[in-house]
Design an enzyme around this catalytic site. Structure first.
Site, PDB file in Angstrom:
ATOM      1  N   LYS A 140       0.876  -1.186   0.000  1.00 46.18           N
ATOM      2  CA  LYS A 140       0.000   0.000   0.000  1.00 46.18           C
ATOM      3  C   LYS A 140       0.906   1.227   0.000  1.00 46.18           C
ATOM      4  CE  LYS A 140      -4.286  -1.441   2.221  1.00 46.18           C
ATOM      5  NZ  LYS A 140      -5.165  -1.259   3.391  1.00 46.18           N
ATOM      6  N   LYS A 224       1.330 -10.660   8.541  1.00 46.49           N
ATOM      7  CA  LYS A 224       0.957  -9.701   7.493  1.00 46.49           C
ATOM      8  C   LYS A 224       1.156 -10.314   6.111  1.00 46.49           C
ATOM      9  CE  LYS A 224       0.347  -5.321   5.748  1.00 46.49           C
ATOM     10  NZ  LYS A 224       0.408  -3.904   5.916  1.00 46.49           N
ATOM     11  N   GLU A 234      -7.492  -6.072  -0.667  1.00 49.30           N
ATOM     12  CA  GLU A 234      -8.446  -5.808   0.424  1.00 49.30           C
ATOM     13  C   GLU A 234      -9.902  -5.972   0.001  1.00 49.30           C
ATOM     14  OE1 GLU A 234      -7.219  -2.640   3.158  1.00 49.30           O
ATOM     15  OE2 GLU A 234      -9.325  -2.316   3.608  1.00 49.30           O
ATOM     16  N   ASN A 242      -7.468  -3.584   9.781  1.00 51.18           N
ATOM     17  CA  ASN A 242      -7.953  -2.268  10.208  1.00 51.18           C
ATOM     18  C   ASN A 242      -8.686  -2.314  11.543  1.00 51.18           C
ATOM     19  OD1 ASN A 242      -6.995  -0.895   7.918  1.00 51.18           O
ATOM     20  ND2 ASN A 242      -8.714  -1.679   6.729  1.00 51.18           N
ATOM     21  N   HIS A 249      -8.863   6.518  13.411  1.00 53.10           N
ATOM     22  CA  HIS A 249      -8.810   7.609  12.424  1.00 53.10           C
ATOM     23  C   HIS A 249      -9.657   8.793  12.887  1.00 53.10           C
ATOM     24  CE1 HIS A 249      -7.548   4.680   8.997  1.00 53.10           C
ATOM     25  NE2 HIS A 249      -6.522   5.147   9.657  1.00 53.10           N
ATOM     26  N   HIS A 262      -0.286   7.559  15.228  1.00 48.99           N
ATOM     27  CA  HIS A 262      -1.249   6.601  14.664  1.00 48.99           C
ATOM     28  C   HIS A 262      -1.447   5.411  15.619  1.00 48.99           C
ATOM     29  CE1 HIS A 262      -3.268   4.275  11.554  1.00 48.99           C
ATOM     30  NE2 HIS A 262      -2.392   3.298  11.726  1.00 48.99           N
TER      31      HIS A 262
HETATM   32  P1  NAD Z   1       7.106   8.125  10.643  1.00 51.94           P
HETATM   33  O1  NAD Z   1       7.540   7.645   9.339  1.00 51.94           O
HETATM   34  O2  NAD Z   1       6.646   9.529  10.760  1.00 51.94           O
HETATM   35  O3  NAD Z   1       8.273   7.864  11.704  1.00 51.94           O
HETATM   36  C1  NAD Z   1       8.066   8.232  13.048  1.00 51.94           C
HETATM   37  C2  NAD Z   1       9.213   9.128  13.565  1.00 51.94           C
HETATM   38  O4  NAD Z   1      10.353   8.312  13.817  1.00 51.94           O
HETATM   39  C3  NAD Z   1       9.669  10.188  12.586  1.00 51.94           C
HETATM   40  O5  NAD Z   1      10.009  11.343  13.294  1.00 51.94           O
HETATM   41  C4  NAD Z   1      10.905   9.564  11.959  1.00 51.94           C
HETATM   42  O6  NAD Z   1      11.793  10.501  11.426  1.00 51.94           O
HETATM   43  C5  NAD Z   1      11.494   8.860  13.145  1.00 51.94           C
HETATM   44  N1  NAD Z   1      12.359   7.730  12.874  1.00 51.94           N
HETATM   45  C6  NAD Z   1      12.184   6.776  11.941  1.00 51.94           C
HETATM   46  N2  NAD Z   1      13.095   5.822  12.091  1.00 51.94           N
HETATM   47  C7  NAD Z   1      13.876   6.168  13.125  1.00 51.94           C
HETATM   48  C8  NAD Z   1      14.992   5.576  13.765  1.00 51.94           C
HETATM   49  N3  NAD Z   1      15.436   4.358  13.422  1.00 51.94           N
HETATM   50  N4  NAD Z   1      15.594   6.236  14.786  1.00 51.94           N
HETATM   51  C9  NAD Z   1      15.088   7.439  15.181  1.00 51.94           C
HETATM   52  N5  NAD Z   1      14.029   8.039  14.652  1.00 51.94           N
HETATM   53  C10 NAD Z   1      13.423   7.402  13.619  1.00 51.94           C
HETATM   54  O7  NAD Z   1       5.914   7.225  11.242  1.00 51.94           O
HETATM   55  P2  NAD Z   1       5.580   5.673  11.189  1.00 51.94           P
HETATM   56  O8  NAD Z   1       4.834   5.386  12.431  1.00 51.94           O
HETATM   57  O9  NAD Z   1       6.760   4.852  10.848  1.00 51.94           O
HETATM   58  O10 NAD Z   1       4.603   5.574   9.942  1.00 51.94           O
HETATM   59  C11 NAD Z   1       3.373   6.257   9.915  1.00 51.94           C
HETATM   60  C12 NAD Z   1       2.914   6.331   8.481  1.00 51.94           C
HETATM   61  O11 NAD Z   1       2.741   5.011   7.996  1.00 51.94           O
HETATM   62  C13 NAD Z   1       1.585   7.047   8.297  1.00 51.94           C
HETATM   63  O12 NAD Z   1       1.696   7.925   7.210  1.00 51.94           O
HETATM   64  C14 NAD Z   1       0.610   5.918   7.971  1.00 51.94           C
HETATM   65  O13 NAD Z   1      -0.419   6.330   7.137  1.00 51.94           O
HETATM   66  C15 NAD Z   1       1.517   4.951   7.277  1.00 51.94           C
HETATM   67  N6  NAD Z   1       1.061   3.562   7.315  1.00 51.94           N
HETATM   68  C16 NAD Z   1       1.030   2.894   6.140  1.00 51.94           C
HETATM   69  C17 NAD Z   1       0.645   1.567   6.115  1.00 51.94           C
HETATM   70  C18 NAD Z   1       0.694   0.815   4.829  1.00 51.94           C
HETATM   71  O14 NAD Z   1       0.205  -0.319   4.772  1.00 51.94           O
HETATM   72  N7  NAD Z   1       1.281   1.364   3.791  1.00 51.94           N
HETATM   73  C19 NAD Z   1       0.287   0.910   7.304  1.00 51.94           C
HETATM   74  C20 NAD Z   1       0.344   1.616   8.497  1.00 51.94           C
HETATM   75  C21 NAD Z   1       0.730   2.959   8.495  1.00 51.94           C
HETATM   76  N1  GLY Z   2      -2.036  -1.530   7.276  1.00 56.22           N
HETATM   77  C1  GLY Z   2      -3.151  -2.004   6.568  1.00 56.22           C
HETATM   78  C2  GLY Z   2      -2.820  -2.815   5.366  1.00 56.22           C
HETATM   79  O1  GLY Z   2      -1.690  -2.967   4.986  1.00 56.22           O
HETATM   80  O2  GLY Z   2      -3.705  -3.300   4.753  1.00 56.22           O
END
Ligand code: NAD
Ligand code: GLY
Length: 361
Positions: A140, A224, A234, A242, A249, A262
Site C-alpha cells: 500500500k 501480514k 483488500e 484495520n 482515524h 497513529h
Molecule cells: P514516521 O515515518 O513519521 O516515523 C516516526 C518518527 O520516527 C519520525 O520522526 C521519523 O523521522 C522517526 N524515525 C524513523 N526511524 C527512526 C529511527 N530508526 N531512529 C530514530 N528516529 C526514527 O511514522 P511511522 O509510524 O513509521 O509511519 C506512519 C505512516 O505510515 C503514516 O503515514 C501511515 O499512514 C503509514 N502507514 C502505512 C501503512 C501501509 O500499509 N502502507 C500501514 C500503516 C501505516
Molecule cells: N495496514 C493495513 C494494510 O496494509 O492493509
C-alpha cells in the site's frame, strides 16, 4: 537473518529481518539490478543511517532526496520533488528507488516508484517498528490530500523489504510503543498464541531485548505476509488489519493529524472495538480486560481524548472508507485471535460504547 516471503506470483518478494542488514552489501546487489539508484529519506533518519546504506551502492549513479520530517511531507509536493530529481538527473525506467525511513517515507517513496515512468523497482528499508511490522509489507503506497489521509495512492509491491532490527535502538520510546499497537493487533485479529506470548513478553519488548524484538517482528511480518498473499487488494481478510482503525482515524482527524501518533489512536480504537464486541455478546469481560491491560502495559493510551464527545466521534467515523451506502461498518472481535470482516453496526450500540467506554475500562 530470517527470510520470509510475500507470495504474490510474479510479484512475490522476500522480507529480510535481522540485525545489521543495512550493512549487508550482498542483499543490495541481489535486489538492485540497475546502475541508477535514488534514495529517499528524511532529516532525522538520514544523519543516522544514510552513509551506511550508501556504502553498499558503490559503482552506481546514486542520488538522494532528503525531506523534512513529518506526516505533512507525505504529500504530492514531496512526490513531485522526487520526480524532479529523477528527471533532472535522467533516471531511466530501470532505476531503483530506496525508501529509508518510517511509514511516511515508505508510503511516499513507494508511491513515487509506482508512478515514475509507470513504475520502477523499489526497495523498502523500514526504520520504525510500525514500518517494519506493517507499512513496508503489502504494497500500500500513498500520499495525503488536504481532504483526506492516504487518498491518492496505488498498490505497488517492492522488490524486497530489508528490516534491520538494530536501527530500532535510536527510535524514541513513544514511537516504539506506537509500533507495539500494530504488533498486538496481529495477536488480536488472527494469532491467539502470539497474543499470549506478547502478554508474557511485553516488558522485554519495551526494554528492546534484541531476541524478543526480533521474534515479535518476524511473527508480525509472517501474519501480514499471509494476509496480503490471501487478499492483496483488500476485498476480504485484509480489512481485518484495520481493527480499531475507524475509531483511531476519528481520533487522529478530530485532534488534527500529528497530535496523537497513529499507533496511539489505534490502541484506543482497539479498546473501543473490544468494548463494542462485548456489548454484542461476542467477547467476554475478561478478554476485554486482557486487551486493555496489554495496551496499558505497552505505555499506550486506552481512553479517548476528552475533547471528542460521542456525537463528534460518530460524525468523524462516518467518513471511513469501509462504510457502504451510509452504513457504518467496523472490524470487531469474536474472541482474542478472531476478527470479523467489516460488519454493519447498530448505531445505538455504537453510541453506548462511545458514551460509556471511558468509564467501563
Ligand atoms: P514516521 O515515518 O513519521 O516515523 C516516526 C518518527 O520516527 C519520525 O520522526 C521519523 O523521522 C522517526 N524515525 C524513523 N526511524 C527512526 C529511527 N530508526 N531512529 C530514530 N528516529 C526514527 O511514522 P511511522 O509510524 O513509521 O509511519 C506512519 C505512516 O505510515 C503514516 O503515514 C501511515 O499512514 C503509514 N502507514 C502505512 C501503512 C501501509 O500499509 N502502507 C500501514 C500503516 C501505516
Ligand atoms: N495496514 C493495513 C494494510 O496494509 O492493509
Amino acid at each position: 537473518m530470517k527470510t520470509l516471503n510475500v507470495s504474490l506470483g510474479q510479484r512475490s518478494y522476500p522480507l529480510y529481518i535481522g540485525a545489521g542488514l543495512i550493512g549487508d552489501t550482498g542483499l543490495f546487489d541481489r535486489h538492485i539490478h540497475s546502475t541508477q539508484v535514488m534514495l529517499v529519506s528524511n532529516e532525522t533518519v538520514a544523519p543516522l543511517y544514510l552513509d551506511r546504506v550508501l556504502a553498499n551502492l558503490g559503482g552506481r549513479q546514486v542520488a538522494t532526496v532528503i525531506l523534512p520530517d513529518g506526516e505533512s511531507y507525505k504529500s504530492m509536493a514531496s512526490a513531485m520533488q522526487i520526480f524532479d530529481a529523477l528527471l533532472s538527473q535522467k533516471f531511466s525506467r530501470n532505476a531503483t528507488l530506496i525508501a529509508l525511513g518510517g511509514g511516511v517515507i515508505g508510503d511516499l517513496a513507494g508511491f513515487a516508484a509506482a508512478c515514475y515512468q509507470r513504475g520502477v523497482p523499489f526497495m523498502q528499508i523500514p526504520t520504525t517498528l510500525l514500518a517494519q511490522v506493517d507499512s513496508s509489507v503489502g504494497g500500500k503506497t500513498a500520499v495525503n490530500h488536504l481532504l483526506g489521509k492516504n487518498m491518492i495512492g496505488a498498490f505497488y509491491q517492492p522488490q524486497c523489504v530489508l528490516a534491520d532490527t538494530s536501527v530500532l535502538s535510536t527510535l524514541p520510546d513513544r514511537e516504539l510503543s506506537a509500533g507495539l499497537a500494530e504488533v498486538i493487533k496481529y495477536g488480536l485479529i488472527r494469532d491467539p498464541d502470539f497474543f499470549i506470548w506478547l502478554e508474557e513478553n511485553i516488558e522485554a519488548l519495551l526494554r528492546r531485548d534484541p531476541e524478543t524484538l526480533t521474534f515479535a517482528i518476524e511473527r508480525s511480518c509472517a501474519n501480514k505476509a499471509e494476509v496480503v498473499a490471501a487478499d492483496e487488494r483488500e476485498t476480504g481478510e485484509r480489512a481485518t488489519l484495520n481493527l480499531g482503525h475507524t475509531f483511531g482515524h476519528a481520533i487522529e482527524a478530530g485532534l488534527g493529524y500529528g497530535a496523537w501518533l497513529h499507533g496511539e489512536a489505534i490502541a484506543v480504537g482497539m479498546c473501543q472495538a473490544a468494548d463494542l464486541s462485548r456489548r454484542l455478546g461476542w467477547l467476554n469481560e475478561a478478554d476485554v480486560s486482557r486487551i486493555v491491560s496489554i495496551l496499558q502495559r505497552s505505555h499506550l493510551p486506552v481512553t479517548p481524548p476528552a475533547e471528542l464527545n460521542a456525537g463528534r466521534f460518530l460524525e468523524l467515523m462516518a467518513v471511513d472508507k469501509k462504510n457502504v451506502d451510509g452504513n457504518l461498518r467496523l472490524i470487531l472481535l469474536e474472541g482474542i485471535g478472531r476478527a470479523t470482516l467489516p460488519v454493519s453496526v447498530d448505531v445505538g450500540v455504537l453510541m453506548a460504547t462511545l458514551e460509556e467506554y471511558g468509564r467501563n475500562c
